[in-house]
Motif scaffolding. Structure first.
Motif, PDB file in Angstrom:
ATOM      1  N   ASN A  41       0.829  -1.207   0.000  1.00 18.45           N
ATOM      2  CA  ASN A  41       0.000   0.000   0.000  1.00 18.45           C
ATOM      3  C   ASN A  41       0.865   1.259   0.000  1.00 18.45           C
ATOM      4  OD1 ASN A  41       0.523   0.933   2.757  1.00 18.45           O
ATOM      5  ND2 ASN A  41      -0.628  -0.887   3.388  1.00 18.45           N
ATOM      6  N   PHE A  42       0.225   2.380  -0.288  1.00 12.80           N
ATOM      7  CA  PHE A  42       0.945   3.640  -0.437  1.00 12.80           C
ATOM      8  C   PHE A  42       1.642   4.068   0.859  1.00 12.80           C
ATOM      9  CE2 PHE A  42       0.960   8.392  -0.928  1.00 12.80           C
ATOM     10  CZ  PHE A  42       1.930   8.425  -1.923  1.00 12.80           C
ATOM     11  N   GLU A  43       1.019   3.840   1.994  1.00  9.28           N
ATOM     12  CA  GLU A  43       1.627   4.240   3.269  1.00  9.28           C
ATOM     13  C   GLU A  43       2.922   3.473   3.534  1.00  9.28           C
ATOM     14  OE1 GLU A  43       0.676   6.959   4.941  1.00  9.28           O
ATOM     15  OE2 GLU A  43      -0.742   7.148   3.296  1.00  9.28           O
ATOM     16  N   ASP A  44       2.931   2.179   3.262  1.00  8.12           N
ATOM     17  CA  ASP A  44       4.154   1.389   3.448  1.00  8.12           C
ATOM     18  C   ASP A  44       5.215   1.768   2.419  1.00  8.12           C
ATOM     19  OD1 ASP A  44       3.103   0.102   5.651  1.00  8.12           O
ATOM     20  OD2 ASP A  44       2.426  -1.649   4.525  1.00  8.12           O
ATOM     21  N   PHE A  45       4.778   2.069   1.196  1.00  5.37           N
ATOM     22  CA  PHE A  45       5.704   2.545   0.166  1.00  5.37           C
ATOM     23  C   PHE A  45       6.400   3.824   0.636  1.00  5.37           C
ATOM     24  CE2 PHE A  45       6.502   5.312  -3.510  1.00  5.37           C
ATOM     25  CZ  PHE A  45       7.330   4.498  -4.272  1.00  5.37           C
ATOM     26  N   LYS A  46       5.633   4.740   1.199  1.00  4.10           N
ATOM     27  CA  LYS A  46       6.206   6.000   1.678  1.00  4.10           C
ATOM     28  C   LYS A  46       7.243   5.763   2.769  1.00  4.10           C
ATOM     29  CE  LYS A  46       2.772   8.672   2.817  1.00  4.10           C
ATOM     30  NZ  LYS A  46       1.697   9.661   3.028  1.00  4.10           N
ATOM     31  N   ILE A  47       7.005   4.812   3.651  1.00  6.96           N
ATOM     32  CA  ILE A  47       7.972   4.503   4.715  1.00  6.96           C
ATOM     33  C   ILE A  47       9.301   4.056   4.104  1.00  6.96           C
ATOM     34  CG2 ILE A  47       8.497   2.865   6.577  1.00  6.96           C
ATOM     35  CD1 ILE A  47       5.436   2.963   7.238  1.00  6.96           C
ATOM     36  N   ILE A  48       9.240   3.189   3.106  1.00  9.69           N
ATOM     37  CA  ILE A  48      10.457   2.699   2.442  1.00  9.69           C
ATOM     38  C   ILE A  48      11.171   3.838   1.725  1.00  9.69           C
ATOM     39  CG2 ILE A  48      11.341   1.170   0.625  1.00  9.69           C
ATOM     40  CD1 ILE A  48       8.910  -0.698   1.343  1.00  9.69           C
ATOM     41  N   VAL A  49      10.415   4.631   0.970  1.00 10.95           N
ATOM     42  CA  VAL A  49      11.008   5.751   0.227  1.00 10.95           C
ATOM     43  C   VAL A  49      11.597   6.785   1.181  1.00 10.95           C
ATOM     44  CG1 VAL A  49      10.457   7.691  -1.314  1.00 10.95           C
ATOM     45  CG2 VAL A  49       9.613   5.389  -1.841  1.00 10.95           C
ATOM     46  N   ASP A  50      10.897   7.067   2.254  1.00 10.75           N
ATOM     47  CA  ASP A  50      11.411   8.032   3.237  1.00 10.75           C
ATOM     48  C   ASP A  50      12.740   7.560   3.827  1.00 10.75           C
ATOM     49  OD1 ASP A  50       9.185   9.613   2.820  1.00 10.75           O
ATOM     50  OD2 ASP A  50       8.186   9.058   4.691  1.00 10.75           O
ATOM     51  N   GLN A  51      12.833   6.272   4.126  1.00  7.53           N
ATOM     52  CA  GLN A  51      14.089   5.743   4.665  1.00  7.53           C
ATOM     53  C   GLN A  51      15.198   5.860   3.618  1.00  7.53           C
ATOM     54  OE1 GLN A  51      14.008   1.669   5.994  1.00  7.53           O
ATOM     55  NE2 GLN A  51      15.971   1.862   7.014  1.00  7.53           N
ATOM     56  N   GLY A  52      14.894   5.536   2.376  1.00 10.31           N
ATOM     57  CA  GLY A  52      15.884   5.693   1.312  1.00 10.31           C
ATOM     58  C   GLY A  52      16.320   7.135   1.160  1.00 10.31           C
ATOM     59  N   ALA A  53      15.386   8.061   1.273  1.00  9.42           N
ATOM     60  CA  ALA A  53      15.711   9.482   1.129  1.00  9.42           C
ATOM     61  C   ALA A  53      16.639   9.959   2.240  1.00  9.42           C
ATOM     62  CB  ALA A  53      14.428  10.306   1.112  1.00  9.42           C
ATOM     63  N   VAL A  54      16.459   9.459   3.441  1.00 13.56           N
ATOM     64  CA  VAL A  54      17.337   9.830   4.562  1.00 13.56           C
ATOM     65  C   VAL A  54      18.788   9.490   4.229  1.00 13.56           C
ATOM     66  CG1 VAL A  54      17.958   9.197   6.942  1.00 13.56           C
ATOM     67  CG2 VAL A  54      15.569   9.686   6.362  1.00 13.56           C
ATOM     68  N   TYR A  55      19.001   8.382   3.530  1.00 12.48           N
ATOM     69  CA  TYR A  55      20.344   7.931   3.167  1.00 12.48           C
ATOM     70  C   TYR A  55      20.768   8.380   1.769  1.00 12.48           C
ATOM     71  CZ  TYR A  55      20.417   5.087   7.355  1.00 12.48           C
ATOM     72  OH  TYR A  55      20.414   4.675   8.662  1.00 12.48           O
ATOM     73  N   ASN A  56      20.017   9.283   1.164  1.00  8.39           N
ATOM     74  CA  ASN A  56      20.320   9.792  -0.177  1.00  8.39           C
ATOM     75  C   ASN A  56      20.419   8.698  -1.224  1.00  8.39           C
ATOM     76  OD1 ASN A  56      20.449  12.611   0.550  1.00  8.39           O
ATOM     77  ND2 ASN A  56      22.362  12.089   1.593  1.00  8.39           N
ATOM     78  N   CYS A  57      19.580   7.694  -1.093  1.00 11.02           N
ATOM     79  CA  CYS A  57      19.521   6.638  -2.111  1.00 11.02           C
ATOM     80  C   CYS A  57      19.063   7.287  -3.418  1.00 11.02           C
ATOM     81  CB  CYS A  57      18.541   5.541  -1.675  1.00 11.02           C
ATOM     82  SG  CYS A  57      18.365   4.202  -2.862  1.00 11.02           S
ATOM     83  N   PRO A  58      19.803   7.108  -4.497  1.00 13.45           N
ATOM     84  CA  PRO A  58      19.476   7.835  -5.713  1.00 13.45           C
ATOM     85  C   PRO A  58      18.480   7.158  -6.657  1.00 13.45           C
ATOM     86  CG  PRO A  58      21.566   6.720  -5.982  1.00 13.45           C
ATOM     87  CD  PRO A  58      21.107   6.450  -4.573  1.00 13.45           C
ATOM     88  N   SER A  59      18.245   5.856  -6.500  1.00 15.18           N
ATOM     89  CA  SER A  59      17.545   5.137  -7.555  1.00 15.18           C
ATOM     90  C   SER A  59      16.538   4.136  -7.002  1.00 15.18           C
ATOM     91  CB  SER A  59      18.595   4.400  -8.409  1.00 15.18           C
ATOM     92  OG  SER A  59      18.001   3.715  -9.468  1.00 15.18           O
ATOM     93  N   LEU A  60      15.389   4.040  -7.677  1.00 13.39           N
ATOM     94  CA  LEU A  60      14.419   3.016  -7.299  1.00 13.39           C
ATOM     95  C   LEU A  60      13.586   2.597  -8.494  1.00 13.39           C
ATOM     96  CD1 LEU A  60      11.188   3.904  -6.940  1.00 13.39           C
ATOM     97  CD2 LEU A  60      12.073   5.092  -4.992  1.00 13.39           C
ATOM     98  N   SER A  61      13.030   1.404  -8.362  1.00  8.30           N
ATOM     99  CA  SER A  61      12.078   0.881  -9.335  1.00  8.30           C
ATOM    100  C   SER A  61      10.865   0.396  -8.552  1.00  8.30           C
ATOM    101  CB  SER A  61      12.688  -0.282 -10.121  1.00  8.30           C
ATOM    102  OG  SER A  61      11.720  -0.830 -10.999  1.00  8.30           O
ATOM    103  N   PRO A  62       9.714   1.050  -8.748  1.00  6.04           N
ATOM    104  CA  PRO A  62       8.507   0.632  -8.027  1.00  6.04           C
ATOM    105  C   PRO A  62       7.825  -0.518  -8.757  1.00  6.04           C
ATOM    106  CG  PRO A  62       8.041   2.586  -9.302  1.00  6.04           C
ATOM    107  CD  PRO A  62       9.497   2.258  -9.518  1.00  6.04           C
ATOM    108  N   GLN A  63       8.519  -1.645  -8.827  1.00  4.63           N
ATOM    109  CA  GLN A  63       8.055  -2.746  -9.643  1.00  4.63           C
ATOM    110  C   GLN A  63       8.882  -3.978  -9.367  1.00  4.63           C
ATOM    111  OE1 GLN A  63       9.299  -2.580 -13.618  1.00  4.63           O
ATOM    112  NE2 GLN A  63       8.454  -4.606 -13.812  1.00  4.63           N
ATOM    113  N   GLY A  64       8.484  -5.092  -9.874  1.00  5.35           N
ATOM    114  CA  GLY A  64       9.231  -6.341  -9.760  1.00  5.35           C
ATOM    115  C   GLY A  64       8.817  -7.247 -10.893  1.00  5.35           C
ATOM    116  N   ASN A  65       8.512  -8.488 -10.612  1.00  8.44           N
ATOM    117  CA  ASN A  65       7.981  -9.398 -11.630  1.00  8.44           C
ATOM    118  C   ASN A  65       6.466  -9.220 -11.685  1.00  8.44           C
ATOM    119  OD1 ASN A  65      10.401 -10.664 -12.411  1.00  8.44           O
ATOM    120  ND2 ASN A  65      10.356 -11.886 -10.549  1.00  8.44           N
TER     121      ASN A  65
END
Length: 172
Positions: A41-65
């Protein structure tokens, strides 16, 4: 070695509009064995993205198989990551659900790379490789996306094509 990953591959859903033989989604026993069948869900997605942003993670793919456009408001997920300063946001799609309105939403979302999974050049081969697919619909959706991108002068996303070499398509 970095403190945090440089790339996040976030599996939003575990379903697809096709059942291609070269993909795990095309094999129900494998899906049942390895996937739990829940959407992120969107709320859990935001938690993951927020954590990545704290560490300046530059890249993501909102997808898989999966087919990411089965997520009704996919553009909202991408826009959120874009606003959190991810500089590379990429996904693959079969383009079946990429209507004109969704194309416009995606172009405004901040996505930087999109790849269309075709696996064939001809209609006959395409519909053998992409089970359940309609070549004409897919090509129309891709052409509409590219037309809007050009007309509205979007530099991004960079557009590519995926092609999985198989016996049935290797001549293409």
């Amino acid at each position: 070695v970095t403190e945090f990953p440089l790339y996040l591959d976030i599996d939003l859903n575990q379903e697809c509009s096709y059942k291609c033989p070269h993909c795990i989604i095309g094999h129900p026993k494998e899906v049942g064995k390895y996937y739990e069948g829940k959407n992120l869900n969107f709320e859990d997605f935001k938690i993951i993205v927020d954590q990545g942003a704290v560490y300046n993670c530059p890249s993501l793919s909102p997808q898989g198989n999966n087919e990411p456009f089965l997520i009704k408001d996919l553009h909202k997920y991408i826009y959120y990551a874009h606003k959190k300063n991810f500089i590379d946001i990429m996904l693959n799609t079969n383009a079946t659900l990429l209507s004109e309105s969704r194309a416009r939403s995606m172009l405004k979302s901040g996505i930087t790379r999109i790849r269309f999974s075709l696996d064939a050049v001809t209609k006959e081969t395409y519909e053998k490789v992409r089970l359940g697919a309609k070549y004409d619909v897919t090509m129309k959706n891709i052409e509409t996306f590219l037309k809007i991108k050009k007309e509205e002068k979007y530099d991004l996303p960079v557009v590519g094509v995926n092609f999985v070499k198989q016996r049935v398509n290797e001549n293409e």
